[in-house]
Design an enzyme around this catalytic site. Sequence first.
Site, PDB file in Angstrom:
ATOM      1  N   ASN A  18     -62.810 -23.617  42.539  1.00 21.22           N
ATOM      2  CA  ASN A  18     -61.604 -24.342  42.127  1.00 21.22           C
ATOM      3  C   ASN A  18     -60.726 -24.568  43.374  1.00 21.22           C
ATOM      4  OD1 ASN A  18     -58.947 -24.858  41.271  1.00 21.22           O
ATOM      5  ND2 ASN A  18     -59.441 -24.115  39.227  1.00 21.22           N
ATOM      6  N   HIS A  21     -55.693 -24.983  44.815  1.00 21.75           N
ATOM      7  CA  HIS A  21     -54.625 -24.417  45.643  1.00 21.75           C
ATOM      8  C   HIS A  21     -54.657 -24.891  47.091  1.00 21.75           C
ATOM      9  CE1 HIS A  21     -52.982 -22.568  42.253  1.00 21.75           C
ATOM     10  NE2 HIS A  21     -54.070 -21.885  41.998  1.00 21.75           N
ATOM     11  N   HIS A  54     -58.114 -29.064  38.501  1.00 17.89           N
ATOM     12  CA  HIS A  54     -57.271 -29.199  37.311  1.00 17.89           C
ATOM     13  C   HIS A  54     -56.184 -30.236  37.596  1.00 17.89           C
ATOM     14  CE1 HIS A  54     -54.632 -26.830  34.177  1.00 17.89           C
ATOM     15  NE2 HIS A  54     -54.732 -28.110  33.893  1.00 17.89           N
ATOM     16  N   ARG A  56     -53.080 -31.438  36.491  1.00 19.68           N
ATOM     17  CA  ARG A  56     -52.034 -31.018  35.552  1.00 19.68           C
ATOM     18  C   ARG A  56     -51.100 -32.171  35.223  1.00 19.68           C
ATOM     19  NH1 ARG A  56     -50.168 -25.933  34.298  1.00 19.68           N
ATOM     20  NH2 ARG A  56     -51.636 -24.289  34.828  1.00 19.68           N
ATOM     21  N   ARG A  60     -48.830 -30.837  39.983  1.00 23.72           N
ATOM     22  CA  ARG A  60     -48.308 -29.893  40.986  1.00 23.72           C
ATOM     23  C   ARG A  60     -49.324 -29.615  42.099  1.00 23.72           C
ATOM     24  NH1 ARG A  60     -48.168 -24.343  37.509  1.00 23.72           N
ATOM     25  NH2 ARG A  60     -47.049 -25.689  36.071  1.00 23.72           N
ATOM     26  N   GLU A  81     -60.724 -29.878  34.900  1.00 21.31           N
ATOM     27  CA  GLU A  81     -59.960 -29.130  33.893  1.00 21.31           C
ATOM     28  C   GLU A  81     -58.836 -30.024  33.418  1.00 21.31           C
ATOM     29  OE1 GLU A  81     -58.611 -25.511  35.587  1.00 21.31           O
ATOM     30  OE2 GLU A  81     -60.625 -24.765  35.909  1.00 21.31           O
ATOM     31  N   THR A 112     -53.001 -21.082  34.228  1.00 24.61           N
ATOM     32  CA  THR A 112     -53.423 -21.142  32.825  1.00 24.61           C
ATOM     33  C   THR A 112     -53.407 -19.727  32.253  1.00 24.61           C
ATOM     34  OG1 THR A 112     -54.859 -22.925  33.559  1.00 24.61           O
ATOM     35  CG2 THR A 112     -55.163 -22.157  31.314  1.00 24.61           C
ATOM     36  N   GLU A 162     -66.004 -21.731  28.340  1.00 19.87           N
ATOM     37  CA  GLU A 162     -65.683 -20.879  29.491  1.00 19.87           C
ATOM     38  C   GLU A 162     -64.775 -19.775  28.974  1.00 19.87           C
ATOM     39  OE1 GLU A 162     -64.554 -22.751  33.189  1.00 19.87           O
ATOM     40  OE2 GLU A 162     -63.431 -20.965  33.815  1.00 19.87           O
ATOM     41  N   HIS A 201     -61.265 -16.984  35.884  1.00 17.68           N
ATOM     42  CA  HIS A 201     -59.837 -16.690  35.993  1.00 17.68           C
ATOM     43  C   HIS A 201     -59.616 -15.272  36.520  1.00 17.68           C
ATOM     44  CE1 HIS A 201     -55.746 -18.162  35.292  1.00 17.68           C
ATOM     45  NE2 HIS A 201     -55.464 -16.882  35.361  1.00 17.68           N
TER      46      HIS A 201
HETATM   47  N1  PXP Z   1     -61.357 -21.557  35.045  1.00 19.29           N
HETATM   48  C1  PXP Z   1     -60.324 -22.209  34.468  1.00 19.29           C
HETATM   49  C2  PXP Z   1     -60.578 -22.935  33.194  1.00 19.29           C
HETATM   50  C3  PXP Z   1     -59.056 -22.233  35.079  1.00 19.29           C
HETATM   51  O1  PXP Z   1     -58.043 -22.883  34.492  1.00 19.29           O
HETATM   52  C4  PXP Z   1     -58.900 -21.598  36.323  1.00 19.29           C
HETATM   53  C5  PXP Z   1     -57.592 -21.671  37.053  1.00 19.29           C
HETATM   54  O2  PXP Z   1     -56.586 -21.278  36.296  1.00 19.29           O
HETATM   55  C6  PXP Z   1     -59.975 -20.932  36.882  1.00 19.29           C
HETATM   56  C7  PXP Z   1     -61.205 -20.914  36.218  1.00 19.29           C
HETATM   57  C8  PXP Z   1     -59.880 -20.229  38.190  1.00 19.29           C
HETATM   58  O3  PXP Z   1     -58.990 -19.165  38.110  1.00 19.29           O
HETATM   59  P1  PXP Z   1     -58.533 -18.450  39.451  1.00 19.29           P
HETATM   60  O4  PXP Z   1     -57.780 -19.460  40.228  1.00 19.29           O
HETATM   61  O5  PXP Z   1     -57.686 -17.324  38.975  1.00 19.29           O
HETATM   62  O6  PXP Z   1     -59.773 -18.002  40.150  1.00 19.29           O
END
Ligand code: PXP
Length: 249
Positions: A18, A21, A54, A56, A60, A81, A112, A162, A201
């Site tokens: 992901n 960030h 994602h 949003r 952001r 996402e 999330t 997921e 997550h």
């Molecule tokens: N999976 C989903 C559906 C998410 O929304 C997120 C980010 O919130 C992640 C995985 C990755 O989570 P993290 O950034 O905490 O690794």
Amino acid sequence: MASHSSGERERKLRLGVNIDHVATIRNARGGDHPDPVRAAQIVAECGGDGITAHLREDRRHIRDDDLKRIQAATDLPLNLEMAATPEMLEIALRHRPHAACIVPEKREERTTEGGLDAAGLHNQLSPLVWKLKDHGIRVSLFIAPDPRQLEAAIRMGVPVVEFHTGEYANASGETRGAELRRIADMAALAAKNGIEPHAGHGLTYDNVQAIAAIPQLAELNIGHYLIGEAVFVGLAPAVLRMRELMDNS
Ligand code: PXP
């Protein structure tokens, strides 16, 4: 072992990275550096299996034009996402990502925070799921490892769920063990019902292996920790280390 049978290879757990960030840091200054597209390319070069982003409602981190640029820059499957809104549905149908993971979204949350209430939102989610499926997009629901939510996902006919691993990641001691069992039980139940289970997550080098050892899981999506580690060691080494931990679990 010198070689792997094809059966073993098929069971390899995929790592979706992901890259939201990277865009968070870029947006902090409003320019175009660091570019999440470069992150996606590095993930592709170092053996990541997919890119997760994602979009949003408040944009952001990932922005609309990032999606097109990510898709153009790598051959890795894009997992978008998205909240269950008409705007996001329209964007998904336009971009046609490989997969779309429907997530709950609150404007004020930092991330999330929990799973989607698939059971309570059945009537809202069902038409959206069908539209995405009709357009060849692999739909997944981001749900808590909870039998009621999984039943709702089964009824909706999604190919993938997921499981939210946040409760597991935040817990310690016996509670963490109980959370892990919940995820393992729900992954087994999902697979038994023909649904491919994924998880994500809050996963880190320290907590990923117990999750990666759940045999039915096909994919982990990991973001915040990897991008944080990348600040210290670089993105490729961070992804490779996570990959190694997953493979050795
Ligand atoms: N999976 C989903 C559906 C998410 O929304 C997120 C980010 O919130 C992640 C995985 C990755 O989570 P993290 O950034 O905490 O690794």
